[in-house]
Structure formats: structure tokens, C-alpha cells
Design a protein around this motif. Structure first.
Motif, PDB file in Angstrom:
ATOM      1  N   THR A 276       0.829  -1.202   0.000  1.00  0.00           N
ATOM      2  CA  THR A 276       0.000   0.000   0.000  1.00  0.00           C
ATOM      3  C   THR A 276       0.867   1.258   0.000  1.00  0.00           C
ATOM      4  O   THR A 276       0.634   2.198  -0.769  1.00  0.00           O
ATOM      5  N   ASP A 277       1.893   1.276   0.865  1.00  0.00           N
ATOM      6  CA  ASP A 277       2.764   2.451   0.937  1.00  0.00           C
ATOM      7  C   ASP A 277       3.578   2.625  -0.346  1.00  0.00           C
ATOM      8  O   ASP A 277       3.817   3.761  -0.791  1.00  0.00           O
ATOM      9  N   VAL A 278       4.023   1.510  -0.928  1.00  0.00           N
ATOM     10  CA  VAL A 278       4.780   1.589  -2.177  1.00  0.00           C
ATOM     11  C   VAL A 278       3.930   2.222  -3.274  1.00  0.00           C
ATOM     12  O   VAL A 278       4.375   3.117  -4.001  1.00  0.00           O
ATOM     13  N   LEU A 279       2.692   1.765  -3.403  1.00  0.00           N
ATOM     14  CA  LEU A 279       1.823   2.306  -4.454  1.00  0.00           C
ATOM     15  C   LEU A 279       1.498   3.774  -4.212  1.00  0.00           C
ATOM     16  O   LEU A 279       1.394   4.567  -5.152  1.00  0.00           O
ATOM     17  N   THR A 280       1.334   4.138  -2.953  1.00  0.00           N
ATOM     18  CA  THR A 280       1.088   5.550  -2.634  1.00  0.00           C
ATOM     19  C   THR A 280       2.290   6.405  -3.026  1.00  0.00           C
ATOM     20  O   THR A 280       2.139   7.505  -3.591  1.00  0.00           O
ATOM     21  N   PHE A 281       3.498   5.900  -2.742  1.00  0.00           N
ATOM     22  CA  PHE A 281       4.709   6.626  -3.108  1.00  0.00           C
ATOM     23  C   PHE A 281       4.856   6.719  -4.617  1.00  0.00           C
ATOM     24  O   PHE A 281       5.190   7.783  -5.161  1.00  0.00           O
ATOM     25  N   LEU A 282       4.611   5.609  -5.309  1.00  0.00           N
ATOM     26  CA  LEU A 282       4.757   5.604  -6.759  1.00  0.00           C
ATOM     27  C   LEU A 282       3.772   6.567  -7.420  1.00  0.00           C
ATOM     28  O   LEU A 282       4.067   7.157  -8.458  1.00  0.00           O
ATOM     29  N   ARG A 283       2.603   6.704  -6.806  1.00  0.00           N
ATOM     30  CA  ARG A 283       1.614   7.642  -7.364  1.00  0.00           C
ATOM     31  C   ARG A 283       2.178   9.062  -7.381  1.00  0.00           C
ATOM     32  O   ARG A 283       1.950   9.821  -8.338  1.00  0.00           O
ATOM     33  N   LYS A 284       2.924   9.425  -6.350  1.00  0.00           N
ATOM     34  CA  LYS A 284       3.518  10.762  -6.301  1.00  0.00           C
ATOM     35  C   LYS A 284       4.760  10.846  -7.189  1.00  0.00           C
ATOM     36  O   LYS A 284       5.014  11.875  -7.822  1.00  0.00           O
ATOM     37  N   ALA A 285       5.532   9.744  -7.235  1.00  0.00           N
ATOM     38  CA  ALA A 285       6.813   9.781  -7.929  1.00  0.00           C
ATOM     39  C   ALA A 285       6.680   9.665  -9.444  1.00  0.00           C
ATOM     40  O   ALA A 285       7.528  10.154 -10.182  1.00  0.00           O
ATOM     41  N   PHE A 286       5.604   9.003  -9.916  1.00  0.00           N
ATOM     42  CA  PHE A 286       5.470   8.692 -11.338  1.00  0.00           C
ATOM     43  C   PHE A 286       4.479   9.603 -12.047  1.00  0.00           C
ATOM     44  O   PHE A 286       3.766   9.182 -12.943  1.00  0.00           O
ATOM     45  N   GLN A 287       4.407  10.854 -11.642  1.00  0.00           N
ATOM     46  CA  GLN A 287       3.515  11.789 -12.309  1.00  0.00           C
ATOM     47  C   GLN A 287       4.175  12.316 -13.581  1.00  0.00           C
ATOM     48  O   GLN A 287       5.334  12.722 -13.566  1.00  0.00           O
ATOM     49  N   GLY A 288       3.426  12.304 -14.676  1.00  0.00           N
ATOM     50  CA  GLY A 288       3.961  12.815 -15.932  1.00  0.00           C
ATOM     51  C   GLY A 288       4.122  11.725 -16.973  1.00  0.00           C
ATOM     52  O   GLY A 288       4.329  10.551 -16.660  1.00  0.00           O
ATOM     53  N   ASP A 289       4.025  12.118 -18.240  1.00  0.00           N
ATOM     54  CA  ASP A 289       4.092  11.164 -19.343  1.00  0.00           C
ATOM     55  C   ASP A 289       5.477  10.544 -19.499  1.00  0.00           C
ATOM     56  O   ASP A 289       5.617   9.474 -20.099  1.00  0.00           O
TER      57      ASP A 289
END
Length: 962
Positions: free
Chosen positions: A313-326
Motif C-alpha cells: 500500500t505504501d509503495v503504491l502511494t509513493f509511486l503515485r507521487k513519484a510517477f507523475q507525468g508522461d
């Protein structure tokens, strides 16, 4: 001293033998057993020693640990007295449980004492304790599994509150690794297996110890947690989940270790700056751990998967913030797609699961699986928020391939695959209908909605509703109802779908049958304007399901399953009657058909009531049958025209004449049943339910019946709850009919108030009574507010009701002083203000009262505005003068603000006359200083209503220093 003497005598090598090496054992003297005490006695002694430690360690027994350590030694320099070593380790663990266990509830005093003891241990003996662990593990950790387990258990317990360097050092970590790496499955004893598992648990606790992100990342690196996990995962007993030798318990311990490490790695990534060394290390660690995290997340055993859910859950939350942009599309796909596919895999019912897709809620394994599914769906939502297109594509591929398989294989398709596809379709709706529906301006409102429309087409074309698995059938109906807007654009599928619903309504599976009755009602209600052409196929197909068979509950307290089943069946049956009401109301059903359907359904109920009415006076089953019949009639009316809180009485004019006559007959039949059986609370409840639904159907035709209805709904045996519900019903009548019910209310009010006053004055005997009393008081006040708000204030002061007016005022005044029920007090002040507005005449001072309150058409009472100064105004100070009143409480503040609103209203009606009264009579009696009184009057006359309310509440809460 006596305890230590006993331990030195009984727990020494002289009696128990010396184990100086794995194969060198010196036995005890002849005739002496090697076990001094049973395990129960040994544990009790350890507990007693711990209690003495807590009492005396800080004063009389500072050598506590030194004394216990003497029990471990038979030969100088060695920990070779195994009985003593085991006892010492148990006491050390017990000491932690007493002073260091954070899950143990303690009083403030006990916690302070525990903290003091921990400080003393850290200052005096913690180095000795850590050294003893190291010595014991180095001598016996591998050969004596029990000692290894006890040592590792102590480390895992103590590490949270001692210096981490005592544990995280090369010698100690090497010893822990030796425990972890006991992997010889063929000869591994239970105690050795436990030592290994406890060592992994100790590593987990070490990793979980609180410290800065930099220190934590460095420690994880120093320990080599990822390398340990890799080594463990490569063992034969963990490598293949399909292998019969697969060690599930070990997998759970490893999963917990991974979870602890990844949680702290993600925390470091969130807290540290991206250009820092710590962040760089944490990022590399996360990349290294992701395959291990995914492997245990994907484990066939749900218990293993559950242990890494927090980290995922925490990994996916972090990735959501880190992987913004095309620019991160390829990275997102590489990481998120395997996780999403693993989620799909875990969301699929296991082949060996002990349930068959019925989802009846009676199976523990099923309940655990559904709970896991719920958690997995949250992870899917995180992935969808990170990369919506990736999520939509993955779900579409899964669902489309499943329906293609259904079209080719038919019922040979594994039901688990179809179950998963329908589950994912249902979840996709969180994206597709989040803006209110599938369509916007006749087009799918989003890419998700567009895909979902295609899935719906495949589902209905694949004949999914006929798949012979109960869980599939229910999911199919749930999806049709959830995405009913699909059928607005594809109405050609409605007949086939309704045939599926009707078929399932006759299912042999009780759960499917009852659920289908509810879902059919939902579907028909949503498609009310499209079901007209198929109405002829619905009503006849439901007739055999409409027969009502009331069953009196058995008196047995041991088994209420039959009663629950009977109630559930009838309650679900009511949805069928509501469905009939929906169909009757459909505009594209011809009027002659509408009345035909109404009579087909109503006439058997009328006959049944007639047949049971006399018998019901003395027969419980017959009385319950009449109750069910009345409820059925009420639900037909409910289906025809739902009460939505609007003025449905005006809409009654639009009901076709024949239909209105049919429901007028329902009203008369129900009223006759009520008059005959009014002694039954169940009959009164059912009649009240039906009455509220008929009001909007029959309209003015019910006016002549109103006295009969009220007279029979309120009896000598009516409870407070019934009185409250009747008052609520009268609110509806007053709101709907307004001036038409003046004479009715005028005649009714006296007797009604006598009953309500009796209910309010009776002392409550329990919590339920107190709740009902509070509800009755609020409905009592609200009734007056509704009467005054609809231009019927004259009822309260008419010639008929003038004798009751003083008692009405007295009860309201009492409520304004009742500190135990602040909600009622607030309403009471609102009611007094409304009386001022209605009967106080025109405003002398403009702009002081609420602008949304109409005062036109009201009856001005001569002298009333002067009356309220002396009678109502002092009430504003009654509650603040109560020593138990807390003016800073949120509810208390609301009461004060309503009291301030009353003061403003009195000022609006009386102007300077009220100011003079306050200045000369009311305020001096409160003991206020002259400056405070002047400030009070200045604020009252100058402030806007909203500002005045806030100021007055603050004025009271600060003792006049606002």
C-alpha cells in the motif's frame, strides 16, 4: 533470599547435570531427576521473581541480574547449566513483558514506574544482558533449539527500548544469522525450527526499531536484510508454493521482515530530499526489494500475502507521487502491471477453497477471502489513480478474454474466472460512473465508461445470467442494477435481462431468490419508463411469488434461525410488491392495464384480510398475517409514488382516477383492520407505514378519515416511540394539507397533548427509554414548529385549546433549562423565537430577525410581545446560571446562540421598551457591572444577528468579559 536459595539448590548443575559440550553430558547423582519443577511451577516462580524485581530492583535488589546469571554457570567462564540458563532467559523475557511491552495497558503511575525501571536497567545491567545473550547463543544456539528460541525471543522483545548497538554489531548479527540459516529440513527438530523462526522475528523487530531515516537505511544496509531475504527465498521449502514441503509459517515470517524493511524504505523516500545520499540508497533498496515484495504478495497462501499488504500500500502511494507525468509511462508499466496482475491473481477464488461461489456469509474462509478482496481493491484504486489507462487496459483484457471464453466454452468455463471478471467489472465502475452515470450528452463520459459499455455488451450477449453458480448469478444482477444507465441506450436488451431476473426470482437457491427480489425492484424502478412493453411478462410471472404466509416465531431462545429466515423472506417479498407499484405507475403502461395489475395484486390481499380479521383478535398467526397484508399494500403505494420529502399531496392530483380509487380502497381496508386490531403494536406500526404512503396517493380524499386514523394509531398502550412517530406523521399531514386540517388539529390537539405529556413525564427505566424520551421531546417541539411554520398557529390559541396553552409554555420553558438534553434545549429556544415572530406583530426594529421566516398571514396576539419580555427573556440566562453548565462545550455554545436569537427577536418586536426592561430589571438581577450592561445593550442593538449570536456565546463563556 528464600527464593534464590531454592533456585540455587534446585536449578544447579549438581542436581541436573552439566552439559559442557553437545556430546559431553555429566549426569546428576543417582536417584535425582533432571527436572526440578513442572513447567507450571517454573513459570509461576519466574512470574514471582519478576514481581519482586519490579518492587525492589531500584532499592533493595540492585544485583538482580547478577544473581540470576549465577544460575547459568556450573563451570567458571561458561554458561553450561542448561536448566539455569533456560530459567534465566524466561525471567529476562518476563521482565520485558512487565515493564517494556507497549501493548499492555497501564495506569499513568504504573507507566511512570516502568519507565524508571527501564532507565535503571539501561544504566546498570543492559550490557551484561546483551553479553549473556551473545555467550548463550555462541555456546548453545545451534545445538539447543529451546535456548536459541528463548534468546532470540528476548532480543526481539528488548531491542525496542535498548541501545541498538548492543544488538546490531558484527558478532551478534553473525549469531542471529546462524539461527536464521537452520535449514536442514530432513533433521530439523521443532525447537530448532522455532529458534529459526524467532530469529527472523527478531530481525523484523530490529528493522522496526524507531530511528531517523538515515540511521534506518544505514542499518538495513549493514544488516544485509535484502541478502538474507534472497537466501531464505531460495531454500527448497520456500522456493515453490506448489511443493508439499512448502513451509507456510516460515514464509509468513519472511513476509513480515520484508514488510518492515519496505515500510521504512518508503518512509525514507518520503521524508528525505531527493538529492541526499540517504534518498539515493533508499531508492536502490526499493528497487532491490520490489521483486521480493511482489513474490510474497503473490504467494498462494492469503496469510502470507496479508503480511505485506501494508508495505504494498505504501509503495503504491509513493509511486503515485513519484510517477507523475508522461515521461514515466514505461517505468509505470514495468512496475505497476506485474503488481496489478498479481492483484488479479489474488482476487481469484483459490481452486481448493472451501466454498463454491455462493458467498452466503456462513463460511469463515469465505469471509476472510472477501476481506482480502476488499483490501486488494484499495490497491487497485491506487494503481488506477497512478496510471488510469494502464488499469483500464488490464481490466479490459481480463474481462474481454473471460467473456470470449464464456461464449466458446459456455458453462465449461471455470466459474472462478467468470467470478473474477464480474468482480473487476463492478470495481471499474468506481472510475466509470464517478461523475454520476455512464453517459454524458449521449456519449460515454470517460475512457473507463467507454470500455465498460463494451464489457456490458459482452456480458449480456454471453448469457451470463444463466450461468449455474449462485455467486455468478447474484453478481450479474448487481452489475445490471449498478450500470442501469447502459440499458437506457441499449433498451433492446431489457426483455432478455428481465427474463433472467424473473428466472432467478424463482431460483431454488434461497439467497439468490431473495436477493433477486430486491434487485428486480431496483432495476424496474431505474428502468420505469422502459419496462412498459414487457409489463405483461413481469406481473404474471411474479404472481406465484406474492402469496403471503406469515409464520409466528417459535418461543425457543436457542435457535432463531427459522424466525430469521421467515422475516428475511417476507421483507424481501415486500420488494416484489414495490416492483408491482413501480409498474403500475409507468406512464407507457395503458391505464386499463394499470388498474388491471392493481386489482390482480390487491384483491387477494383484501380477501385475505377479510378472512383473517375476526380470527386475528385471538390468534397470533392470523394477526401477523393481517400485519403482512397491510405492509404489502403499503409497499405497492410506495412503489407507485416514493415519498421524497416534497409536497406529494399536490402531485396526488395527477394520479389517474381509477388508480386513486383503488388506493382509496386500500386506505379504507387498512383503516378497518386498524380499528379492529388497534390493540396490536404490530398492526399499528404497519398501518402507520401504509398511511404515510397513501397520503401522496389519495390526497384530499383522506381528510374525512384523519380523525379515525389518529384515534386508532394512538392508544392507551402506545409507547413513546409510537407517539414520536405519530407526531412525525402529523407534521406531514400539516405540511401537505395546511389550512384544510385546521379544524382537525383543533379538535385533536387537547387529547394528543395529554398523551404526549404523560409520556414525557414518565421516568425512563433504561437506556432505550431515555433514547425514546429524548426523541419524543424533539418531535413534540418540532410539531409546534411545523404548525407555526404553516400558518396554523391559531390552533394553539383557539378557544378549544386555550386551557392547554399555559402547559405548552411550561413544558417549553422546562426544556430550555434542561442541561441534560442540550439538543432539545436548542429546539426549545428556536420554538420560543418562532412564537415571537408569529404572534408578536410587526417588527418595531427592522433587520433583526431571520430573512427566511415568513410572518404573513399570522395571528397577532394583543399584548404578546410585552408578555415575552418578562416570560421568555429571563430564560436565556437560566442555563448559564446552572453550575453544571459548560459554556465552552460545542452543543452548549449552540444553545447559547439560539438564546441570543430569541433576545434579538424580542428586541425586534419591542425596540426601546425591551432595552429599558433589560437595563432596569433583568440585567441588574444578574449582578452585572454597569460597564458590562452598557456593552451588552450596545452590542444587542448594533450587531447583526449572526455576529450577535457569536458575541453572546463568547460573553457567557468568558463570564461577561467578551
Amino acid at each position: 533470599s528464600q527464593l534464590m536459595t531454592y533456585l540455587e539448590r534446585e536449578y544447579t548443575s549438581a542436581r541436573n547435570g552439566i552439559l559442557s559440550a553437545p556430546n559431553q553430558f555429566t549426569p546428576p547423582p543417582a536417584g535425582v531427576t533432571s527436572a526440578p519443577d513442572s513447567s507450571t511451577i517454573e513459570n509461576k516462580i519466574a512470574q514471582t521473581i519478576t514481581s519482586i524485581f519490579c518492587a525492589l530492583y531500584d532499592s533493595l535488589w540492585p544485583t538482580f541480574f547478577d544473581d540470576l546469571l549465577t544460575l547459568t554457570t556450573a563451570t567458571p567462564g561458561r554458561r553450561d547449566n542448561l536448566i539455569g540458563v533456560a530459567f534465566y532467559l524466561r525471567v529476562v523475557n518476563s521482565v520485558h513483558d512487565e515493564i517494556g511491552d507497549q501493548l499492555q495497558a497501564r495506569s499513568r503511575e504504573e507507566q511512570d514506574r516502568a519507565n524508571t525501571l527501564k532507565d535503571l536497567v539501561r544504566a546498570r545491567d543492559v550490557n551484561k544482558i546483551a553479553q549473556a545473550w551473545q555467550e548463550i547463543l555462541s555456546q548453545w544456539g545451534i545445538t539447543q533449539g529451546t535456548l536459541g528460541e528463548l534468546s532470540m525471543m528476548g532480543i526481539s522483545k528488548w531491542v525496542s527500548w535498548i541501545d541498538i548497538s548492543l544488538i546490531v554489531n558484527q558478532p551478534m548479527l553473525q549469531l542471529i544469522s546462524q539461527q536464521v540459516e537452520q535449514k536442514s529440513v530432513s533433521d530439523l527438530k521443532y525447537e530448532e525450527e522455532r529458534a529459526r523462526d524467532t530469529a527472523i522475528e527478531a530481525l523484523t523487530e530490529i528493522v522496526s526499531k524507531k530511528m531517523s531515516s538515515t540511521d534506518k537505511i544505514n542499518m538495513i544496509e549493514f544488516i544485509g536484510v535484502q541478502a538474507i531475504v534472497e537466501k531464505l527465498s531460495a531454500w527448497p521449502i520456500l522456493f515453490n508454493t506448489k511443493n508439499s514441503a512448502y513451509d507456510v509459517d516460515l514464509a509468513e515470517y519472511v513476509a513480515k521482515l520484508i514488510n518492515a524493511a519496505v515500510l521504512d524504505i518508503v518512509r525514507a523516500l518520503e521524508n528525505e530530499k531527493q538529492d541526499s545520499e540517504t534518498w539515493r540508497k533508499a531508492e536502490n533498496m526499493l528497487r532491490s526489494f520490489l521483486p521480493d515484495l511482489l513474490r510474497y504478495f503473490s504467494d498462494d497462501y492469503d496469510d502470507v500475502c496479508s503480511h505485506v499488504l501494508p508495505a504494498m500500500t505504501d509503495v503504491l502511494t509513493f509511486l503515485r507521487k513519484a510517477f507523475q507525468g508522461d515521461e514515466f509511462v514505461s517505468q509505470r508499466t514495468a512496475i505497476l502491471l506485474p503488481i496489478l496482475q498479481a492483484i488479479f491473481s489474488k482476487s481469484r477464488v483459490d481452486e481448493y477453497a472451501d466454498f463454491d461461489g455462493e458467498y452466503d456469509g456462513d463460511n469463515t474462509e469465505e469471509a476472510e477471502f472477501l476481506e482480502l478482496r476488499k483490501k486488494l481493491s484499495n490497491l487497485q484504486s491506487s494503481i488506477a489513480a497512478t496510471d488510469e489507462q494502464l488499469y483500464i487496459d488490464a481490466v479490459s483484457a481480463l474481462v474481454n478474454s473471460t467473456f470470449e471464453g464464456l461464449q466458446t466454452k459456455g458453462q465449461q468455463l471455470n466459474w472462478r474466472d467468470l467470478d473474477l471478471a464480474l468482480h473487476e467489472m463492478y470495481l471499474l465502475g468506481d472510475l466509470a460512473v464517478k461523475s454520476g452515470g455512464l453517459y454524458q450528452k449521449n456519449k460515454p463520459n470517460s475512457p473507463a465508461a467507454e470500455r465498460l459499455v463494451r464489457m456490458m455488451l459482452l456480458m449480456v450477449q454471453s448469457n451470463t445470467g444463466n450461468y449455474p453458480v449462485p455467486g455468478i448469478q447474484v453478481q450479474y444482477m448487481e452489475i445490471c442494477v449498478r450500470y442501469s444507465s447502459f440499458f437506457e441506450k441499449h433498451s433492446e436488451f431489457i426483455p432478455a435481462v428481465l427474463q433472467n431476473f424473473l428466472h432467478l426470482a424463482h431460483s431454488n437457491n434461497l439467497r439468490v431468490k431473495l436477493r433477486s427480489w430486491y434487485l428486480l425492484q431496483r432495476f424496474v424502478k431505474q428502468q420505469r419508463h422502459n419496462v412498459g412493453p414487457v409489463a405483461d411478462s413481469i406481473v404474471p410471472n411474479l404472481q406465484d411469488l406474492l402469496a403471503i404466509r406469515a409464520e409466528v416465531p417459535q418461543s425457543s431462545e436457542d435457535d432463531d434461525s427459522d424466525e430469521e429466515a421467515s422475516d428475511s423472506t417476507f421483507n424481501s417479498q415486500l420488494y416484489l410488491y414495490e416492483t408491482i407499484g413501480c409498474i403500475i405507475s409507468t406512464s407507457n403502461v395503458p391505464p386499463d392495464k394499470q388498474i388491471q395489475y392493481a386489482r390482480i395484486v390487491m384483491q387477494p390481499i383484501f380477501t385475505d384480510i377479510q378472512n383473517n380479521l375476526n380470527l386475528a383478535k385471538s390468534n397470533k398467526q392470523a394477526c401477523l398475517q393481517v400485519h403482512h397484508d397491510i405492509m404489502a399494500l403499503g409497499n405497492i403505494a410506495r412503489g407507485y409514488f416514493d415519498w421524497q420529502g416534497t409536497n406529494t399531496f399536490a402531485a396526488a392530483n395527477n394520479v389517474p382516477g381509477p388508480i386513486k380509487e383503488a388506493f382509496a380502497q386500500v386506505s379504507e381496508v387498512t383503516l378497518v383492520a386498524l380499528e379492529t386490531l388497534k390493540a396490536s403494536p404490530d398492526i399499528r406500526s404497519a398501518a402507520r407505514f401504509t398511511f404515510t404512503r397513501l397520503l401522496g396517493m389519495v390526497g384530499q380524499q383522506m381528510l374525512p378519515q384523519l380523525p379515525r386514523w389518529v384515534d386508532n394509531l394512538l392508544t392507551e398502550s402506545s409507547s413513546r416511540d409510537e407517539m414520536a412517530q405519530l407526531l412525525r406523521l402529523l407534521d406531514q399531514v400539516t405540511f401537505g394539507f395546511k389550512n384544510d386540517v385546521f379544524d382537525f388539529l383543533d379538535a385533536l390537539l387537547g387529547g394528543l397533548l395529554q398523551r404526549v405529556w404523560a409520556g414525557i413525564s414518565a421516568s425512563p427505566t433504561g437506556t432505550d427509554d431515555e433514547v425514546e424520551l429524548a426523541e419524543l421531546k424533539r418531535e413534540y417541539l418540532n410539531f409546534f414548529l411545523v404548525v407555526l411554520g404553516n400558518g396554523l398557529g391559531g390552533v394553539l390559541v383557539s378557544t378549544t385549546n386555550q386551557p392547554h396553552f399555559e402547559t405548552i409554555l411550561t413544558t417549553i420553558e422546562h426544556f430550555t433549562k434542561d442541561i441534560s438534553d442540550l439538543t432539545t434545549a436548542k429546539m426549545a429556544f428556536q420554538l420560543l423565537a418562532r412564537m415571537c415572530l408569529v404572534w408578536g406583530g410587526a417588527d418595531v426594529v427592522q433587520g433583526q430577525t431571520p430573512t427566511d421566516v415568513t410572518q404573513t398571514g399570522q395571528l397577532e396576539l394583543p399584548g404578546f410581545k410585552q408578555f415575552v419580555m418578562t416570560r421568555f427573556s429571563p430564560l436565556c440566562w437560566s442555563m448559564p446560571q446552572n453550575p453544571s453548565f459548560n459554556p465552552k462545550d460545542g452543543q452548549s455554545r449552540q444553545v447559547l446562540m439560539e438564546a441570543a436569537g430569541l433576545q434579538k427577536t424580542i428586541y425586534a418586536k419591542n425596540g426601546q421598551e425591551y432595552i429599558n426592561y433589560l437595563q432596569t430589571t433583568e440585567l441588574p438581577g444578574l449582578g452585572l457591572q454597569v460597564s458590562m450592561m452598557q456593552d451588552f445593550l450596545r452590542k444587542l442593538t448594533s450587531m447583526a444577528l449572526k455576529d450577535w449570536k457569536s458575541w453572546f456565546a463568547k460573553f457567557v463563556s468568558t463570564g461577561g468579559a467578551a
